[in-house]
Motif scaffolding. Structure first.
Motif, PDB file in Angstrom:
ATOM      1  N   SER A 263       5.766   0.389   5.917  1.00 47.47           N
ATOM      2  CA  SER A 263       5.449   1.480   4.995  1.00 47.47           C
ATOM      3  C   SER A 263       4.479   2.440   5.654  1.00 47.47           C
ATOM      4  CB  SER A 263       4.837   0.928   3.701  1.00 47.47           C
ATOM      5  OG  SER A 263       4.344   1.993   2.892  1.00 47.47           O
ATOM      6  N   CYS A 264       4.941   3.663   5.884  1.00 50.68           N
ATOM      7  CA  CYS A 264       4.071   4.694   6.456  1.00 50.68           C
ATOM      8  C   CYS A 264       2.882   4.961   5.533  1.00 50.68           C
ATOM      9  CB  CYS A 264       4.853   5.992   6.666  1.00 50.68           C
ATOM     10  SG  CYS A 264       5.610   6.131   8.297  1.00 50.68           S
ATOM     11  N   ALA A 265       3.138   5.005   4.225  1.00 51.96           N
ATOM     12  CA  ALA A 265       2.075   5.293   3.266  1.00 51.96           C
ATOM     13  C   ALA A 265       0.985   4.228   3.334  1.00 51.96           C
ATOM     14  CB  ALA A 265       2.653   5.377   1.858  1.00 51.96           C
ATOM     15  N   PHE A 266       1.401   2.963   3.406  1.00 56.90           N
ATOM     16  CA  PHE A 266       0.464   1.853   3.486  1.00 56.90           C
ATOM     17  C   PHE A 266      -0.310   1.883   4.800  1.00 56.90           C
ATOM     18  CE2 PHE A 266       0.122  -2.598   5.133  1.00 56.90           C
ATOM     19  CZ  PHE A 266      -0.978  -2.974   4.384  1.00 56.90           C
ATOM     20  N   GLU A 267       0.415   2.070   5.907  1.00 56.93           N
ATOM     21  CA  GLU A 267      -0.237   2.088   7.222  1.00 56.93           C
ATOM     22  C   GLU A 267      -1.198   3.272   7.352  1.00 56.93           C
ATOM     23  OE1 GLU A 267      -0.095  -0.230   9.386  1.00 56.93           O
ATOM     24  OE2 GLU A 267       1.627  -1.421   8.741  1.00 56.93           O
ATOM     25  N   GLN A 268      -0.823   4.423   6.767  1.00 57.27           N
ATOM     26  CA  GLN A 268      -1.690   5.590   6.832  1.00 57.27           C
ATOM     27  C   GLN A 268      -2.980   5.342   6.040  1.00 57.27           C
ATOM     28  OE1 GLN A 268      -1.007   8.824   8.557  1.00 57.27           O
ATOM     29  NE2 GLN A 268      -3.207   8.517   8.295  1.00 57.27           N
ATOM     30  N   LYS A 269      -2.841   4.684   4.891  1.00 53.58           N
ATOM     31  CA  LYS A 269      -4.018   4.371   4.078  1.00 53.58           C
ATOM     32  C   LYS A 269      -4.994   3.498   4.871  1.00 53.58           C
ATOM     33  CE  LYS A 269      -3.545   3.246  -0.276  1.00 53.58           C
ATOM     34  NZ  LYS A 269      -3.211   2.467  -1.504  1.00 53.58           N
ATOM     35  N   LEU A 270      -4.455   2.471   5.557  1.00 56.10           N
ATOM     36  CA  LEU A 270      -5.316   1.571   6.322  1.00 56.10           C
ATOM     37  C   LEU A 270      -5.904   2.255   7.551  1.00 56.10           C
ATOM     38  CD1 LEU A 270      -3.420  -1.833   6.226  1.00 56.10           C
ATOM     39  CD2 LEU A 270      -5.169  -0.972   4.682  1.00 56.10           C
ATOM     40  N   ALA A 271      -5.115   3.164   8.142  1.00 52.35           N
ATOM     41  CA  ALA A 271      -5.606   3.875   9.331  1.00 52.35           C
ATOM     42  C   ALA A 271      -6.821   4.735   9.005  1.00 52.35           C
ATOM     43  CB  ALA A 271      -4.493   4.734   9.912  1.00 52.35           C
ATOM     44  N   ASP A 272      -6.919   5.183   7.746  1.00 49.92           N
ATOM     45  CA  ASP A 272      -8.034   6.031   7.327  1.00 49.92           C
ATOM     46  C   ASP A 272      -9.253   5.221   6.892  1.00 49.92           C
ATOM     47  OD1 ASP A 272      -6.460   8.233   7.821  1.00 49.92           O
ATOM     48  OD2 ASP A 272      -5.757   8.417   5.753  1.00 49.92           O
ATOM     49  N   MET A 273      -9.114   3.885   6.853  1.00 53.60           N
ATOM     50  CA  MET A 273     -10.220   3.020   6.431  1.00 53.60           C
ATOM     51  C   MET A 273     -10.973   2.464   7.636  1.00 53.60           C
ATOM     52  SD  MET A 273      -8.553   0.565   3.512  1.00 53.60           S
ATOM     53  CE  MET A 273      -7.820   1.172   1.995  1.00 53.60           C
ATOM     54  N   PRO A 274     -12.246   2.113   7.481  1.00 52.95           N
ATOM     55  CA  PRO A 274     -12.935   1.325   8.514  1.00 52.95           C
ATOM     56  C   PRO A 274     -12.217  -0.014   8.678  1.00 52.95           C
ATOM     57  CG  PRO A 274     -14.515   2.265   6.967  1.00 52.95           C
ATOM     58  CD  PRO A 274     -13.145   2.497   6.378  1.00 52.95           C
ATOM     59  N   ASP A 276     -13.161  -3.117   8.773  1.00 53.50           N
ATOM     60  CA  ASP A 276     -13.501  -4.213   7.855  1.00 53.50           C
ATOM     61  C   ASP A 276     -12.922  -3.992   6.466  1.00 53.50           C
ATOM     62  OD1 ASP A 276     -15.154  -2.031   7.484  1.00 53.50           O
ATOM     63  OD2 ASP A 276     -16.914  -3.220   6.898  1.00 53.50           O
ATOM     64  N   GLU A 277     -12.910  -2.724   6.003  1.00 48.28           N
ATOM     65  CA  GLU A 277     -12.332  -2.419   4.699  1.00 48.28           C
ATOM     66  C   GLU A 277     -10.817  -2.618   4.707  1.00 48.28           C
ATOM     67  OE1 GLU A 277     -13.382   1.327   3.029  1.00 48.28           O
ATOM     68  OE2 GLU A 277     -15.523   1.103   3.476  1.00 48.28           O
ATOM     69  N   ALA A 278     -10.183  -2.252   5.817  1.00 44.77           N
ATOM     70  CA  ALA A 278      -8.731  -2.431   5.927  1.00 44.77           C
ATOM     71  C   ALA A 278      -8.369  -3.901   5.887  1.00 44.77           C
ATOM     72  CB  ALA A 278      -8.230  -1.789   7.221  1.00 44.77           C
ATOM     73  N   ALA A 279      -9.156  -4.727   6.598  1.00 46.81           N
ATOM     74  CA  ALA A 279      -8.900  -6.168   6.613  1.00 46.81           C
ATOM     75  C   ALA A 279      -9.090  -6.761   5.215  1.00 46.81           C
ATOM     76  CB  ALA A 279      -9.824  -6.849   7.611  1.00 46.81           C
ATOM     77  N   LYS A 280     -10.119  -6.308   4.518  1.00 50.12           N
ATOM     78  CA  LYS A 280     -10.385  -6.792   3.168  1.00 50.12           C
ATOM     79  C   LYS A 280      -9.255  -6.397   2.217  1.00 50.12           C
ATOM     80  CE  LYS A 280     -13.836  -6.588  -0.544  1.00 50.12           C
ATOM     81  NZ  LYS A 280     -15.125  -5.979  -0.979  1.00 50.12           N
ATOM     82  N   TYR A 281      -8.773  -5.153   2.343  1.00 52.51           N
ATOM     83  CA  TYR A 281      -7.686  -4.662   1.492  1.00 52.51           C
ATOM     84  C   TYR A 281      -6.427  -5.509   1.691  1.00 52.51           C
ATOM     85  CZ  TYR A 281      -4.373  -1.390  -0.645  1.00 52.51           C
ATOM     86  OH  TYR A 281      -3.393  -0.821  -1.431  1.00 52.51           O
ATOM     87  N   CYS A 282      -6.100  -5.807   2.952  1.00 53.96           N
ATOM     88  CA  CYS A 282      -4.917  -6.626   3.248  1.00 53.96           C
ATOM     89  C   CYS A 282      -5.073  -8.033   2.689  1.00 53.96           C
ATOM     90  CB  CYS A 282      -4.688  -6.685   4.756  1.00 53.96           C
ATOM     91  SG  CYS A 282      -4.135  -5.135   5.488  1.00 53.96           S
TER      92      CYS A 282
END
Length: 318
Positions: A263-274, A276-282
């Motif tokens: 998912s481009c939308a999902f990957e783009q959201k995580l790319a814009d996060m720090p 640690d926040e991306a890991a927590k979100y996943c």
């Protein structure tokens, strides 16, 4: 004298490899306009090229060098401590969207198809999400139709190329009795018949001698393909998408090459996060990234042929 091994005891016969041999390979991101090609390119390369909601946002191909993560390489570097460390890399080209009639020049198609000829493999991005805010060049979302459109355009361009090659060989044969010209002429006729039957070159039963000649042509349908199925974040997270089973069935009928849902939308959201926040979100959403982040730029899971085929097969329709 030991008995001769029977054919049954013989190991599997390896298929000859199409394409050029090089340590620096190029892969092109291909697909219709507005399917997520430039967004994917930005995510995997960590760049910021234009990704707008209109056809032909990309004209000249954008290029980036992406280093391929390899734990074995890291281990060797730590062990031997070389003066310089040069890991393997993949050159990624974001190629403008193709449209129906591209082989005849529609949508600047001739230029775009020449860009595909210059790469060694293809990431074919398919749109498997509906969004009224993002236009589709055919007005409706139908990934299987899109697959057939792109496939037909590549075959038609290869047929055009081979017919021109055949004419050149016939002219040369009038001036020379070189046996090699006759061999190439016969192969060209076989290639044209194969393409006109609706089959891509990479799925032909070619001899090693044929491959040596065929590789000099750099035909579009001879290049290996990885299908990247771009879904909405919601569908990717719940592992359900109404288009995916049809895509899987089509690919299995046409060579059975690698499919990667993402998912481009999902990957783009995580790319814009720090990080640690991306890991927590996943972790909180129990979802795994397909385009992985590294301290250095990398293609992560997308560089691997060990794809989640069980995921693809088990996906249920809505």
């Amino acid at each position: 004298m030991p008995p001769k091994a029977s054919k049954k005891d013989a190991g599997p016969v390896e298929r000859p490899i199409l394409g050029r041999f090089s340590s620096h390979l190029k892969i092109g991101i291909v697909g219709l306009p507005n399917v997520g090609k430039s967004t994917f390119f930005n995510i995997v390369t960590k760049l910021a090229i234009p990704a707008e909601n209109f056809p032909f946002c990309t004209i000249e191909p954008n290029e980036a060098r992406v280093y391929v993560p390899d734990e074995r390489f890291d281990w060797l570097c730590q062990l031997y401590k070389p003066k310089s460390e040069v890991s393997a890399y993949l050159e990624i080209n974001d190629i403008a969207g193709l449209v129906r009639g591209a082989h005849a020049g529609e949508g600047l198609g001739n230029a775009f198809l020449s860009h595909i000829r210059a790469v060694d493999g293809i990431f074919h991005v398919l749109r498997a999400f509906e969004d009224k805010e993002i236009t589709h060049i055919d007005d409706t979302v139908d990934p299987v139709r899109d697959l057939e459109t792109i496939g037909e355009e590549l075959r038609l361009k290869d047929i055009e190329f081979m017919k021109n090659k055949l004419e050149d060989l016939e002219k040369s044969m009038k001036r020379s009795n070189d046996k090699q010209l006759k061999i190439e002429h016969e192969l060209c006729e076989k290639l044209i018949a194969h393409l006109e039957s609706g089959k891509d070159v990479r799925f032909g039963d070619w001899k090693i001698a044929d491959i040596e000649i065929l590789n000099t042509f750099q035909l579009l349908t001879a290049k290996p393909v990885v299908y990247l199925v771009n879904m909405s974040e919601k569908d990717y997270q719940r592992k359900k998408n109404k288009f995916l089973p049809k895509i899987h069935a089509w690919v299995q009928e046409h060579g059975g090459e690698t499919i990667i849902p993402f998912s481009c939308a999902f990957e783009q959201k995580l790319a814009d996060m720090p990080a640690d926040e991306a890991a927590k979100y996943c972790s909180e959403n129990q979802i795994t990234r397909q385009v992985m982040s590294h301290n250095y730029t990398g293609v992560g899971n997308l560089s691997s042929i060990n794809v989640q085929l069980q995921y693809v097969i088990s996906v249920a329709k809505d």
